[in-house]
Design a protein around this motif. Structure first.
Motif, short mmCIF file in Angstrom:
data_model
loop_
_atom_site.label_atom_id
_atom_site.label_comp_id
_atom_site.label_asym_id
_atom_site.label_seq_id
_atom_site.Cartn_x
_atom_site.Cartn_y
_atom_site.Cartn_z
N ARG A 1 -25.13 -16.20 -32.64
CA ARG A 1 -23.74 -15.45 -33.01
C ARG A 1 -22.80 -16.22 -31.69
O ARG A 1 -21.61 -16.37 -32.00
N GLN A 2 -23.27 -16.55 -30.39
CA GLN A 2 -22.47 -17.23 -29.75
C GLN A 2 -21.82 -18.56 -30.16
O GLN A 2 -20.56 -18.59 -30.21
N GLU A 3 -22.54 -19.21 -30.93
CA GLU A 3 -22.08 -20.43 -31.48
C GLU A 3 -21.05 -20.17 -32.74
O GLU A 3 -20.22 -20.71 -32.75
N ALA A 4 -21.07 -19.02 -33.38
CA ALA A 4 -20.12 -18.57 -34.34
C ALA A 4 -18.98 -18.00 -33.69
O ALA A 4 -17.88 -18.36 -34.19
N ILE A 5 -19.20 -17.41 -32.71
CA ILE A 5 -17.85 -16.85 -31.95
C ILE A 5 -17.15 -18.19 -31.45
O ILE A 5 -15.76 -18.09 -31.40
N LYS A 6 -17.90 -18.98 -30.79
CA LYS A 6 -17.26 -20.13 -30.23
C LYS A 6 -16.27 -20.92 -31.38
O LYS A 6 -15.28 -21.39 -30.95
N GLU A 7 -16.99 -20.91 -32.37
CA GLU A 7 -16.19 -21.77 -33.47
C GLU A 7 -15.15 -21.03 -34.09
O GLU A 7 -13.95 -21.67 -34.15
N LEU A 8 -14.99 -19.59 -33.99
CA LEU A 8 -13.90 -18.81 -34.52
C LEU A 8 -12.77 -18.90 -33.37
O LEU A 8 -11.58 -18.91 -33.62
N LEU A 9 -13.12 -18.91 -32.02
CA LEU A 9 -12.17 -19.28 -30.95
C LEU A 9 -11.70 -20.41 -30.90
O LEU A 9 -10.40 -20.64 -30.79
N GLU B 1 -15.07 -24.60 -44.73
CA GLU B 1 -16.17 -25.61 -44.05
C GLU B 1 -16.58 -25.48 -42.61
O GLU B 1 -15.89 -25.70 -41.67
N PHE B 2 -17.46 -24.76 -42.35
CA PHE B 2 -18.12 -24.19 -41.17
C PHE B 2 -18.99 -25.45 -40.56
O PHE B 2 -19.49 -26.22 -41.22
N LYS B 3 -19.21 -25.22 -39.20
CA LYS B 3 -20.04 -26.18 -38.51
C LYS B 3 -21.28 -25.61 -38.03
O LYS B 3 -22.27 -26.12 -37.96
N LEU C 1 -24.06 -17.29 -43.53
CA LEU C 1 -23.40 -16.17 -44.03
C LEU C 1 -22.67 -16.82 -45.31
O LEU C 1 -22.48 -16.11 -46.20
N GLN C 2 -22.18 -17.95 -45.23
CA GLN C 2 -21.33 -18.40 -46.32
C GLN C 2 -22.14 -18.78 -47.46
O GLN C 2 -22.02 -18.53 -48.72
#
Length: 601
Positions: free
Chosen positions: A160-168, A291-293, A300-301
């Motif tokens: 989750r941390q990695e996901a939130i970092k990507e969104l930020l 396109e997510f990292k 999720l995608q």
């Protein structure tokens, strides 16, 4: 700095809105003029028997249709920009105290079985949930509440941390998603979990299909009515064809009335769910095509894309809903129901849709909800200048280690940061009234909730073991059950001691222990309680006004530390620095506060 950034963004959006408003006015008037001129041209063509005017009229009507589409497109753009402005204004409000007026408080998710939800202000009025929630679907709000109360499991936190970092790091995409979520919440009636669940349960039901007889009637009866109507239109009808046509209409009316309730039970959840279907479609489409990292967002995608994805399914559901809207038009519905077997054809379309997509609906909505929860957990990084992603360790030894830790609900410019390192120890915190003891305990607890959820915390560094956080702060009596405040606290402490037998890492936060009884019993009870909780897998933090508990530092079976908050006086005014200091408190301020409010002279 961030406030200026958001205010500048609002100015840009206002400029866009002003342009769109001007264009809407222009196209609106042009649309009316084109329609009127088209009608006048067609009338002129009819009166003058001139095909040229007919042609001009038809072209103007076609132009009118094009202008209507363009007007609706501009209107949708305005709605989007308005929603975006509201999202950015929400960030500005979080920089002050206006966030306390936010509608979503999370109070529906409060449970008495988990006291920390109220003790740490995780849910309810003035809570962390109210501060960070940007979700508008029931699934998004539920996912956020669950994340704050239960946290994520093991490696899920780092994912989750990695996901939130990507969104930020991708502010434009995050803002786009929040804007689409804001548009979902535009429905004046709101979005109730019952509405969504009713449709989801319908979609997850067993596959059905209409009987061969009913399918046959749905084809034959409209054909008979249509055939007899054509014969009437060309004056070739006979008594038999008239009778067949009349019977066809009467049979359709009878079948429609007989099956109306059954059809309504299916159509009502579809229509209610579809009130926001355009917004759902846009939100899920944005996720599906990004396109997510990081692996978490990719997973999720992938969950969305399985079995063809939601785009085609929602498009089909939207078309079905448009067909069902005729049920709100009394005369129109009577006509199509009595001549075309309308409801039966709609049911047939739904059964086909259900067979192909029904089992995927809940999964899609959960993906939407999880994404909304991630956006909410990213809010701390959006509005705070100083934050860090914590290190959460899976270990049997309970510990916390942080520096410059602040409370997220206190304005950043006035919040005071503190540092502490505790590992399998007892911490007694003393201090005079209003000096910051309770706030400090809550600061630790609320930041741990953020850490376990995968969100950033307000500190320059933060490490902690994954622990069960148990609290005893806001103790309430219960007159109906005959439970006093003191007895309610005893029950809370008993629960802690019982849970301690599980031998899982725990952090116990107790504020002003046993304040509901006399000092002698309080000191005895507090001492025994602390000794009972002194286990290798438990870290205990207790705030108190009883200096006698500070003696545990010398007599305790394990490491025990004293810390305190204090005050000082300047020009005969009390002042607090809210800085945690080692050792026991040596000051009191009750007399000063009594004098300050006028109780004593």
């Amino acid at each position: 700095m961030k406030k200026q950034k958001y205010l500048s963004h609002i100015e840009q959006i206002n400029t866009v809105l002003s342009i769109l408003e001007h264009r809407l006015d222009k196209v609106g008037w042009l649309r009316i003029a084109t329609f009127l001129l088209g009608i006048v041209s067609i009338i002129a063509g009819f009166e003058l028997k001139n095909n040229f005017y007919y042609m001009i009229g038809i072209l103007l009507i076609l132009g009118f249709i094009g202008l209507v589409k363009h007007y609706n497109k501009l209107k949708n753009q305005k709605q989007y920009e308005t929603a975006k402005k509201e999202v950015v204004e929400g960030y500005v409000k979080r920089l002050g105290q206006e966030w306390l007026d936010f509608k979503e408080e999370g109070k529906d998710y409060i449970t008495q079985d988990i006291p920390r939800t109220k003790d740490l202000d995780l849910l309810g009025k003035g809570s962390l949930f109210q501060y960070i929630c940007v979700g508008h679907t029931p699934y998004g709000k539920e996912a956020l509440a669950k994340a704050l109360v239960e946290g994520a499991q093991h490696e899920q936190t780092s994912r989750r941390q990695e996901a939130i970092k990507e969104l930020l790091n991708d502010e434009a995409f995050a803002l786009h998603l929040q804007t689409l979520s804001q548009m979902i919440g535009k429905n004046e009636e709101g979005i109730e979990i019952q509405t969504m669940e009713a449709f989801v349960e319908l979609a997850e039901g067993e596959d059905k299909k209409q009987s061969i007889v009913m399918k046959g009637l749905a084809l034959v009866l409209p054909f008979i009515v249509l055939f007899s109507s054509v014969l009437i239109g060309i004056h070739r009808q006979t008594p038999i064809t008239n009778l067949l046509g009349s019977l066809g209409i009467l049979v359709q009316i009878g079948l429609g009335a007989f099956y109306y309730r059954k059809h309504h039970m299916v159509f009502e959840p579809i229509i209610k769910f579809s009130q926001n279907i355009k917004a759902y479609e846009a939100f899920l489409y944005a996720i599906e095509n990004k396109e997510f990292k990081c692996d978490y967002l990719k997973d999720l995608q992938k969950s969305l894309r399985d079995q063809g994805g939601p785009k085609k399914a929602l498009k089909g559901l939207k078309q079905l809903t448009e067909a069902l809207k005729v049920r709100f038009n009394g005369l129109g519905y009577m006509i199509v129901a009595s001549t075309l077997m309308w409801d039966f054809h709609c049911m047939d379309i739904y059964y086909m849709w259900h067979k192909q997509y029904g089992k995927s609906v809940r999964r899609w909505l959960k993906v939407m909800g999880e994404m909304e929860a991630l956006l909410s957990l990213a809010v701390i990084g959006e509005v705070k200048e100083d934050y860090v992603f914590p290190q959460v360790e899976e270990t049997k030894e309970p510990f916390v280690n942080f520096s410059q830790l602040k409370h997220p609900l206190i304005q950043e410019q006035t919040a005071v940061g503190n540092a502490l390192e505790l590992k399998n120890a007892t911490c007694i915190i003393t201090g005079s009234n209003m000096s910051g003891k309770t706030t400090f305990l809550r600061t630790i607890g609320v930041n741990l909730a953020l850490a376990y959820a995968g969100a950033p915390v307000l500190a320059t560094s933060f490490e902690a073991a994954r622990m069960e956080v148990l609290t005893s702060m806001r103790i309430e009596d219960n007159v109906n059950e005959g439970i006093s405040t003191f007895y309610a606290e005893l029950l809370r402490i008993k629960q802690m001691i019982t849970l301690a037998e599980l031998k899982q890492p725990m952090l116990v936060l107790i504020d002003e222990i046993f304040k509901g009884t006399n000092s002698a019993d309080r000191i005895l009870g507090a001492t025994e309680t602390i000794h009972a909780l002194e286990k290798p897998w438990i870290t205990v933090m207790v705030s108190t006004h009883d200096f006698e508990l500070c003696e545990l530092e010398n007599s305790s079976k394990r490491e025990s530390y004293n810390y305190h908050f204090t005050e000082h006086y300047k020009d005969n005014e009390i002042q607090f620095d809210y800085q945690l200091q080692k050792g026991r408190c040596k000051t009191t301020n009750a007399k000063y506060l009594l004098r300050m409010v006028g109780i004593i002279k």
